[in-house]
Scaffold this motif. Structure first.
Motif, PDB file in Angstrom:
ATOM      1  N   LEU A   1       0.823  -1.210   0.000  1.00 30.15           N
ATOM      2  CA  LEU A   1       0.000   0.000   0.000  1.00 30.15           C
ATOM      3  C   LEU A   1       0.858   1.261   0.000  1.00 30.15           C
ATOM      4  CD1 LEU A   1      -2.799   1.361   0.304  1.00 30.15           C
ATOM      5  CD2 LEU A   1      -2.566   1.055   2.778  1.00 30.15           C
ATOM      6  N   VAL A   2       1.850   1.311   0.875  1.00 30.05           N
ATOM      7  CA  VAL A   2       2.680   2.516   1.005  1.00 30.05           C
ATOM      8  C   VAL A   2       3.539   2.725  -0.243  1.00 30.05           C
ATOM      9  CG1 VAL A   2       4.549   3.574   2.327  1.00 30.05           C
ATOM     10  CG2 VAL A   2       2.672   2.441   3.519  1.00 30.05           C
ATOM     11  N   ILE A   3       4.124   1.651  -0.753  1.00 29.72           N
ATOM     12  CA  ILE A   3       4.934   1.772  -1.971  1.00 29.72           C
ATOM     13  C   ILE A   3       4.075   2.287  -3.126  1.00 29.72           C
ATOM     14  CG2 ILE A   3       6.172   0.453  -3.737  1.00 29.72           C
ATOM     15  CD1 ILE A   3       7.829   0.910  -1.265  1.00 29.72           C
ATOM     16  N   GLY A   4       2.874   1.747  -3.264  1.00 25.78           N
ATOM     17  CA  GLY A   4       1.977   2.193  -4.330  1.00 25.78           C
ATOM     18  C   GLY A   4       1.576   3.650  -4.171  1.00 25.78           C
ATOM     19  N   ALA A   5       1.325   4.089  -2.937  1.00 27.00           N
ATOM     20  CA  ALA A   5       0.919   5.478  -2.693  1.00 27.00           C
ATOM     21  C   ALA A   5       2.043   6.444  -3.045  1.00 27.00           C
ATOM     22  CB  ALA A   5       0.511   5.647  -1.232  1.00 27.00           C
ATOM     23  N   ILE A   6       3.273   6.104  -2.673  1.00 26.63           N
ATOM     24  CA  ILE A   6       4.420   6.956  -3.018  1.00 26.63           C
ATOM     25  C   ILE A   6       4.546   7.071  -4.529  1.00 26.63           C
ATOM     26  CG2 ILE A   6       6.935   7.110  -2.936  1.00 26.63           C
ATOM     27  CD1 ILE A   6       6.798   5.751  -0.171  1.00 26.63           C
ATOM     28  N   THR A   7       4.432   5.938  -5.212  1.00 22.90           N
ATOM     29  CA  THR A   7       4.556   5.941  -6.671  1.00 22.90           C
ATOM     30  C   THR A   7       3.438   6.750  -7.321  1.00 22.90           C
ATOM     31  OG1 THR A   7       5.526   3.721  -6.523  1.00 22.90           O
ATOM     32  CG2 THR A   7       4.818   4.465  -8.700  1.00 22.90           C
ATOM     33  N   ALA A   8       2.212   6.577  -6.854  1.00 18.67           N
ATOM     34  CA  ALA A   8       1.060   7.243  -7.470  1.00 18.67           C
ATOM     35  C   ALA A   8       1.188   8.759  -7.414  1.00 18.67           C
ATOM     36  CB  ALA A   8      -0.230   6.794  -6.784  1.00 18.67           C
ATOM     37  N   LEU A   9       1.626   9.298  -6.290  1.00 16.69           N
ATOM     38  CA  LEU A   9       1.664  10.753  -6.130  1.00 16.69           C
ATOM     39  C   LEU A   9       2.940  11.370  -6.679  1.00 16.69           C
ATOM     40  CD1 LEU A   9       0.375  13.325  -5.065  1.00 16.69           C
ATOM     41  CD2 LEU A   9       1.402  12.846  -2.827  1.00 16.69           C
ATOM     42  N   PHE A  10       4.083  10.850  -6.259  1.00 14.33           N
ATOM     43  CA  PHE A  10       5.337  11.534  -6.566  1.00 14.33           C
ATOM     44  C   PHE A  10       5.783  11.344  -8.005  1.00 14.33           C
ATOM     45  CE2 PHE A  10       5.333  11.281  -1.960  1.00 14.33           C
ATOM     46  CZ  PHE A  10       5.705  12.571  -1.618  1.00 14.33           C
ATOM     47  N   MET A  11       5.386  10.262  -8.658  1.00 10.85           N
ATOM     48  CA  MET A  11       5.695  10.130 -10.072  1.00 10.85           C
ATOM     49  C   MET A  11       4.810  11.057 -10.910  1.00 10.85           C
ATOM     50  SD  MET A  11       8.228   8.161 -10.052  1.00 10.85           S
ATOM     51  CE  MET A  11       8.607   8.711  -8.376  1.00 10.85           C
ATOM     52  N   GLY A  12       3.610  11.344 -10.413  1.00 13.81           N
ATOM     53  CA  GLY A  12       2.743  12.296 -11.099  1.00 13.81           C
ATOM     54  C   GLY A  12       3.348  13.686 -11.121  1.00 13.81           C
ATOM     55  N   PHE A  13       3.993  14.100 -10.018  1.00 11.39           N
ATOM     56  CA  PHE A  13       4.642  15.416  -9.979  1.00 11.39           C
ATOM     57  C   PHE A  13       5.676  15.557 -11.093  1.00 11.39           C
ATOM     58  CE2 PHE A  13       3.747  15.609  -5.178  1.00 11.39           C
ATOM     59  CZ  PHE A  13       2.592  16.350  -5.383  1.00 11.39           C
ATOM     60  N   LEU A  14       6.408  14.482 -11.355  1.00  6.75           N
ATOM     61  CA  LEU A  14       7.449  14.546 -12.382  1.00  6.75           C
ATOM     62  C   LEU A  14       6.865  14.717 -13.780  1.00  6.75           C
ATOM     63  CD1 LEU A  14       9.970  11.808 -11.147  1.00  6.75           C
ATOM     64  CD2 LEU A  14       9.995  14.270 -10.731  1.00  6.75           C
ATOM     65  N   GLY A  15       5.641  14.220 -13.983  1.00  3.09           N
ATOM     66  CA  GLY A  15       5.015  14.374 -15.291  1.00  3.09           C
ATOM     67  C   GLY A  15       4.708  15.820 -15.636  1.00  3.09           C
ATOM     68  N   ILE A  16       4.611  16.690 -14.616  1.00  2.00           N
ATOM     69  CA  ILE A  16       4.236  18.083 -14.851  1.00  2.00           C
ATOM     70  C   ILE A  16       5.317  18.843 -15.615  1.00  2.00           C
ATOM     71  CG2 ILE A  16       3.734  20.275 -13.685  1.00  2.00           C
ATOM     72  CD1 ILE A  16       2.446  18.657 -11.443  1.00  2.00           C
ATOM     73  N   ILE A  17       6.590  18.488 -15.402  1.00  2.00           N
ATOM     74  CA  ILE A  17       7.678  19.287 -15.984  1.00  2.00           C
ATOM     75  C   ILE A  17       8.274  18.665 -17.243  1.00  2.00           C
ATOM     76  CG2 ILE A  17       8.266  20.187 -13.700  1.00  2.00           C
ATOM     77  CD1 ILE A  17      10.822  18.370 -13.929  1.00  2.00           C
ATOM     78  N   GLN A  18       7.729  17.520 -17.692  1.00  2.00           N
ATOM     79  CA  GLN A  18       8.287  16.871 -18.879  1.00  2.00           C
ATOM     80  C   GLN A  18       7.842  17.593 -20.148  1.00  2.00           C
ATOM     81  OE1 GLN A  18      10.531  14.352 -18.489  1.00  2.00           O
ATOM     82  NE2 GLN A  18      10.208  14.746 -16.303  1.00  2.00           N
ATOM     83  N   ASN A  19       8.759  17.688 -21.108  1.00  2.00           N
ATOM     84  CA  ASN A  19       8.447  18.317 -22.391  1.00  2.00           C
ATOM     85  C   ASN A  19       8.449  17.331 -23.554  1.00  2.00           C
ATOM     86  OD1 ASN A  19       8.204  21.021 -21.366  1.00  2.00           O
ATOM     87  ND2 ASN A  19      10.435  21.045 -21.136  1.00  2.00           N
ATOM     88  N   ASP A  20       9.004  16.139 -23.339  1.00  2.00           N
ATOM     89  CA  ASP A  20       8.947  15.075 -24.341  1.00  2.00           C
ATOM     90  C   ASP A  20       7.576  14.414 -24.244  1.00  2.00           C
ATOM     91  OD1 ASP A  20       9.085  12.345 -25.421  1.00  2.00           O
ATOM     92  OD2 ASP A  20      11.214  12.753 -25.714  1.00  2.00           O
ATOM     93  N   ILE A  21       6.844  14.367 -25.343  1.00  2.00           N
ATOM     94  CA  ILE A  21       5.459  13.889 -25.311  1.00  2.00           C
ATOM     95  C   ILE A  21       5.365  12.459 -24.783  1.00  2.00           C
ATOM     96  CG2 ILE A  21       5.520  13.166 -27.743  1.00  2.00           C
ATOM     97  CD1 ILE A  21       2.564  14.045 -27.933  1.00  2.00           C
TER      98      ILE A  21
END
Length: 678
Positions: free
Chosen positions: A295-315
């Motif tokens: 549960l905890v590993i999945g929660a970390i992945t769900a939120l913090f990987m989403g933050f990284l998607g905000i600054i990506q410029n490669d489609i």
């Protein structure tokens, strides 16, 4: 044809197509190669659909061995199939359908590539490997499929092997997955050691007897056998399904051609871990510690990987980080024992994420292989089919009511809210906050690509008069974006249809019905999360209409509105926010550096391993083994021989003198012994 023959043909048809394209592609040509592989996958899809229909209409599940591969100390290692509703859903709805769409799409996307036949061979071989994984009825075959998809993934990520970035990415994927696979192999070893079998049915039947069994990893410290086994198995899933901190390989894997991004890194390979944990539900239900870890590993992945998607410029990287986040959502569902919800999100996500990846590939083709979303804009009128299908995929991804992603994603949030596990509070915050983040980065990409100013026109104006056009790196002075051919747009349309309707159709039987009866095991007394989901899942229409007054809907709406404001209405705001977040260190220190995970692995683990290897080489090998044991022994023998050689003078009186001295010493020793006895 009996059902056993059908089950055997499902994986073997893609394998046959792969062999034809791979071994004889040079002789039969491009057209025959893609016909052979598409025919194999189409056959597999048709038989999978027949299998699902057979099971839904009262047909019996199949669990049987085909042959015994090896017998060791009384333990048989078999090759066999387990075909039930879970297997049929994975075969039909995920692996074979998405693979078929990718095969058709590849005809258009890879038409100018010199490795055309080789690529078709690889993707068909991957389909075979994935089918062997999901159809297995024992851990040996599961591990075979597990490693085979990893191997073919290595070949596909590095398909353009002349690019240094591609070879780095496939090696990174291979090594990171080996870390997870070590845990997976240790978990299988514990199963064999304590259960005495690797057959699923026998392991699950014996599991209640070993629920309270302990093992000693360290002297005097007992550990729960179930907890250790489940965590080790899940470490394998962390590598294959790209969970934090073993997620670092997936964004770099975008170096491979776009079709494999859709096939491997959105719909099939990365969902293998989710499938495996669901299949192992009878074991995971016996350890709250293991479930909480998941549960905890999945929660970390769900939120913090989403933050990284905000600054990506490669489609493609935007969609890749979206995949990481959505895999985190599925893992969270597994952690709260909502296995059927995780599997439903796996299925719906496979459709709309494959759609988004293939749409991204269509955009890349239309932009002459420019992948930077900052160079796009206004493509809606040039690529209408790609535009509307991308919009459908984005709406499904953010959980818009009535779209497929809504039913599975909101069910995950409901399940987490009802969970009693210690980590459920953090997980609930992560999945709810992730709704806003997902909507923001998804529609940031959508607005920058299909709406707003035509940035590619400005780029062309800046280069006007310069004949430096490279066909593979953007539009030239006389080029315009163009819609892709029908072999590309047809899979987009066929994937868009289930992205809209499959959630509405599937939620009642999969979550509230008995679709997974006797397949998944849930202890509702200890883990009551599914009870909250079932209450809503009975009425798909009511669930969707009620969503308009719930927090997730308004967070998603806020995310879309924020993306519209930032990237269409007031395009100066992103630069101002960039300056602010750079000033306080968030963007530069955390997001651009991807939480320093790559630095940690490269500068600590990799550099540390190299330093340790250098020490063992210089000290252990060169100094101790070669210098002391090998060369040192030779030198010692040489020195000793040199001393002995000095005694070999060749003079008889020297030898006679030595004999006299020897005789004198022997007599002295003998007399000493006699006197001692007296």
């Amino acid at each position: 044809m009996d059902m056993k023959s059908i089950y055997l043909l499902i994986p073997l048809a893609p394998l046959l197509g792969s062999l034809i394209a791979g071994l004889f592609g040079w002789a039969i040509g491009r057209r025959a190669a893609h016909i052979a592989t598409i025919a194999g996958v189409a056959t597999s899809f048709a038989l999978s659909a027949y299998t699902l229909n057979y099971l839904l209409n009262g047909g019996e599940s199949f669990n049987g061995n085909l042959y015994t591969w090896l017998s060791v100390n009384g333990v048989d290692l078999n090759i066999g199939f387990l075909v039930d509703n879970l297997t049929a859903m994975m075969m039909m709805c995920v692996v074979t359908f998405v693979s078929l769409m990718v095969h058709i799409y590849t005809i258009g996307y890879m038409q100018d590539d010199p490795g055309y036949q080789r690529f078709f061979s690889y993707i068909s071989l991957f389909t075979f490997s994935m089918l062997m994984l999901v159809m297995s009825n024992n851990f040996v075959q599961l591990f075979f499929g597990w490693e085979a998809v990893g191997l073919v993934s290595y070949l596909l990520i590095g398909f353009w092997f002349k690019r240094p970035t591609a070879t780095f990415a496939n090696l990174k994927a291979f090594l990171v997955n080996r870390v997870g696979d070590l845990g997976f192999l240790l978990g299988i070893g514990l199963v064999l050691a304590h259960f005495g079998t690797l057959d699923y049915a026998e392991v699950f039947a014996k599991a209640p007897e070993l629920k309270d069994a302990t093992i000693s990893l360290f002297a005097g410290t007992p550990w729960s056998l179930m907890t250790v086994t489940c965590i080790l198995l899940f470490i394998g899933a962390m590598g294959k399904s790209a969970q934090f901190p073993l997620h670092v390989w997936l964004p770099d894997s975008m170096e491979g051609p776009t079709p494999i991004s859709a096939l491997i890194h959105a719909a099939t390979m990365v969902t293998a871990g989710i499938f495996m944990v669901s299949r192992m539900s009878p074991l995971f239900e016996m350890s709250d510690t293991a479930l909480n870890f998941v549960l905890v590993i999945g929660a970390i992945t769900a939120l913090f990987m989403g933050f990284l998607g905000i600054i990506q410029n490669d489609i493609k990287r935007v969609v890749a980080y979206s995949t990481l986040s959505q895999l985190g959502y599925m893992t969270v569902a597994l952690g709260v024992s909502a296995y059927s919800v995780a599997l439903m999100h796996l299925m719906t996500h496979a459709f709309f994420k494959a759609l988004l990846f293939l749409a991204a590939g269509s955009v890349i083709m239309g932009m002459h292989h420019d992948q930077d979303i900052r160079n796009m804009g206004g493509l809606r009128k040039y690529m209408p089919i790609t535009w509307i299908t991308s919009l459908i995929g984005s709406l499904a991804l953010i959980g818009t009511p009535f779209f497929s992603g809504f039913y599975s994603k909101d069910s995950i949030i409901l399940a987490v809210e009802a969970s009693k596990l210690p980590g459920a509070g953090f997980a609930y915050f992560a999945v709810v906050a992730g709704v806003f983040v997902t909507a923001f980065y998804s529609f940031r990409m959508y607005f920058l690509v299909f709406h707003g100013k035509e940035q590619w026109m400005q780029k062309k104006d800046a280069h006007h008069g310069h004949d430096d056009h490279d066909h593979h790196h953007g539009l030239g002075p006389n080029d315009k974006p163009h819609e892709s051919p029908w072999v590309v747009t047809l899979p987009l349309i066929l994937l868009a249809i289930p992205s809209v309707i499959v959630g509405y159709i599937a939620i009642s039987p999969m979550l509230a019905g008995d679709f997974f009866k006797d397949v998944l095991t849930v202890n509702l007394e200890a883990h009551p999360a599914m009870e909250a989901v079932v209450h809503h899942a009975h009425d798909a229409m009511g669930m969707a209409t009620h969503a308009f007054v719930t927090l997730p809907f308004w967070l998603a709406f806020a995310g879309v509105a924020a993306a519209w404001l930032f990237y269409l209405k007031a395009p100066q705001l992103p630069a101002a926010c960039d300056r602010f977040f750079t000033a306080i260190g968030v963007r530069k220190l955390l997001l651009e550096e991807k939480y320093y995970m790559d630095h940690l692995y490269i500068n600590v683990f990799t550099a540390g391993a190299r330093a340790l290897g250098t020490v063992l080489w210089k000290v252990g090998d060169t100094l101790l083994i070669d210098g002391l044991l090998v060369n040192g022994t030779a030198k010692l023998v040489g020195v000793f021989s040199g001393l002995i050689r000095r005694l070999q003078t060749g003079y008889i009186y020297h030898y006679a003198f030595a004999m006299i001295i020897g005789a004198l010493l022997l007599m002295t020793w003998w007399l000493g012994g006699v006197l001692t006895l007296q």
